[in-house]
Write a protein that holds these residues in place. Sequence first.
Motif, mmCIF file in Angstrom:
data_model
loop_
_atom_site.group_PDB
_atom_site.id
_atom_site.type_symbol
_atom_site.label_atom_id
_atom_site.label_comp_id
_atom_site.label_asym_id
_atom_site.label_seq_id
_atom_site.Cartn_x
_atom_site.Cartn_y
_atom_site.Cartn_z
ATOM 1 N N LEU A 171 0.816 -1.212 0.000
ATOM 2 C CA LEU A 171 0.000 0.000 0.000
ATOM 3 C C LEU A 171 0.853 1.267 0.000
ATOM 4 C CD1 LEU A 171 -2.740 -1.012 2.601
ATOM 5 C CD2 LEU A 171 -3.135 -0.546 0.169
ATOM 6 N N TYR A 172 1.933 1.244 0.768
ATOM 7 C CA TYR A 172 2.657 2.482 1.025
ATOM 8 C C TYR A 172 4.127 2.455 0.601
ATOM 9 C CZ TYR A 172 -1.536 3.074 3.788
ATOM 10 O OH TYR A 172 -2.860 3.143 4.191
ATOM 11 N N GLY A 173 4.548 1.363 -0.069
ATOM 12 C CA GLY A 173 5.916 1.294 -0.561
ATOM 13 C C GLY A 173 6.959 1.290 0.538
ATOM 14 N N LEU A 174 6.718 0.511 1.583
ATOM 15 C CA LEU A 174 7.590 0.512 2.754
ATOM 16 C C LEU A 174 8.488 -0.712 2.785
ATOM 17 C CD1 LEU A 174 4.897 1.460 5.420
ATOM 18 C CD2 LEU A 174 6.440 3.021 4.209
ATOM 19 N N GLU A 175 9.657 -0.580 3.408
ATOM 20 C CA GLU A 175 10.417 -1.795 3.732
ATOM 21 C C GLU A 175 9.791 -2.401 4.986
ATOM 22 O OE1 GLU A 175 12.770 -2.391 6.333
ATOM 23 O OE2 GLU A 175 12.318 -0.501 7.343
ATOM 24 N N ARG A 176 10.115 -3.645 5.271
ATOM 25 C CA ARG A 176 9.313 -4.423 6.215
ATOM 26 C C ARG A 176 9.384 -3.880 7.644
ATOM 27 N NH1 ARG A 176 6.194 -8.533 5.133
ATOM 28 N NH2 ARG A 176 5.694 -10.128 6.686
ATOM 29 N N LYS A 177 10.556 -3.455 8.097
ATOM 30 C CA LYS A 177 10.634 -2.942 9.466
ATOM 31 C C LYS A 177 9.855 -1.640 9.620
ATOM 32 C CE LYS A 177 14.858 -5.078 11.235
ATOM 33 N NZ LYS A 177 16.201 -4.837 11.822
ATOM 34 N N THR A 178 9.846 -0.830 8.575
ATOM 35 C CA THR A 178 9.054 0.401 8.630
ATOM 36 C C THR A 178 7.566 0.061 8.655
ATOM 37 O OG1 THR A 178 10.785 1.558 7.410
ATOM 38 C CG2 THR A 178 8.625 2.626 7.525
ATOM 39 N N ALA A 179 7.179 -0.979 7.909
ATOM 40 C CA ALA A 179 5.787 -1.428 7.941
ATOM 41 C C ALA A 179 5.405 -1.885 9.344
ATOM 42 C CB ALA A 179 5.577 -2.548 6.938
ATOM 43 N N LEU A 180 6.298 -2.568 10.039
ATOM 44 C CA LEU A 180 6.027 -3.004 11.411
ATOM 45 C C LEU A 180 5.877 -1.800 12.336
ATOM 46 C CD1 LEU A 180 5.743 -5.200 13.565
ATOM 47 C CD2 LEU A 180 8.249 -5.244 13.736
ATOM 48 N N ALA A 181 6.753 -0.796 12.153
ATOM 49 C CA ALA A 181 6.655 0.399 12.987
ATOM 50 C C ALA A 181 5.314 1.096 12.767
ATOM 51 C CB ALA A 181 7.810 1.345 12.680
ATOM 52 N N LEU A 182 4.870 1.192 11.520
ATOM 53 C CA LEU A 182 3.583 1.812 11.232
ATOM 54 C C LEU A 182 2.448 0.969 11.802
ATOM 55 C CD1 LEU A 182 1.941 4.035 9.839
ATOM 56 C CD2 LEU A 182 2.039 2.662 7.741
ATOM 57 N N ALA A 183 2.557 -0.360 11.653
ATOM 58 C CA ALA A 183 1.510 -1.252 12.160
ATOM 59 C C ALA A 183 1.332 -1.104 13.661
ATOM 60 C CB ALA A 183 1.847 -2.704 11.810
ATOM 61 N N SER A 184 2.409 -0.833 14.362
ATOM 62 C CA SER A 184 2.330 -0.705 15.811
ATOM 63 C C SER A 184 1.453 0.464 16.231
ATOM 64 C CB SER A 184 3.740 -0.542 16.389
ATOM 65 O OG SER A 184 3.757 -0.840 17.766
ATOM 66 N N SER A 185 1.239 1.406 15.322
ATOM 67 C CA SER A 185 0.394 2.560 15.623
ATOM 68 C C SER A 185 -1.043 2.410 15.136
ATOM 69 C CB SER A 185 0.986 3.824 14.969
ATOM 70 O OG SER A 185 2.284 4.080 15.441
#
Length: 309
Positions: free
Chosen positions: A267-281
């Motif tokens: 959806l947002y063109g993220l690398e996986r750790k950044t996706a995890l950081a966003l998911a945490s919010s």
Amino acid sequence: MATHRLLAQQATATQVLSRDTAPVLTIEPGDRVIVESLDAWGHLERQSAPGATTPYRFPDRRGHALTGPIEVAGTTAGDVLALRFDAVETADWGWTAGGSRDDAFAHSLGIEGSEPAWLLWDLDRDAGTGTNQHGHTVRLAPFLGVVGLPPVEPGEHSTTPPRAAGGGNIDCRELTAGSTLFLPVTVPGALLHLGDGHAAQGDGEVGGTAIECGMTTTLTVDVVRDAPLSSIHALTPTARITFGFDADLNRATAEALGAMLTWLQQLYGLERKTALALASSVVDLRITQIANRTWGVHAVLGLDAVVVE
């Protein structure tokens, strides 16, 4: 687009999942189907009192009383079905049983013995409420507990556990009318099975049953070539949902969350750790059900949870 109707009859009923069961209906992708199903136990008559025995569809009850299978012409393993629930209508009664297991988990709740407590519900479709014999009234939010395809392996398979391949007894209360469930096809023709109507259920289905009831479900069945995930996932009017199923809650959680991270990356063109950081919010983890010995977890991302400037 054609519209088909499947009645809840002996000829359209099964209580196992098997690639060897002959389809009771063949449809084309894009067709609409109106499917009747009995409650999970297959009661043929309303219970006269809470817990009363009635005639059942299958006297030697082995699994959920399901309607199907429905063949989707031309589908092969690797395709993805898109099942849009256009309308979900309950029967006029339902039941709930709690405390039927005598195991360590039940003992941890202070429950001994295997005789369940029963609730018998009058379901008012117009009011959208259900009322039991104790006068408790709850809001209805109907959905199907079992939506699934048979495993690849031949033979008869239990309808009880949800499976990462083919779905089945998912028991996700989010899949109400207006939602679309995406199921990767496991066998040629898909062989879709439907049933286990729930008039209302909490996340977890903690007592082992929901408000179990007969159901009339209208759904549109299509095949998509560009699904965002190769695993089971869903779109509701308010959220994106991914699923995990395992006897180990940690593994089920990792499966659901891992799929959601993949979706966030797309959806947002993220690398996986950044996706995890966003998911945490922004991602909620919910226990789908603990009733089937294979635990279910679903990850929920609100459609409006992230705004890109």
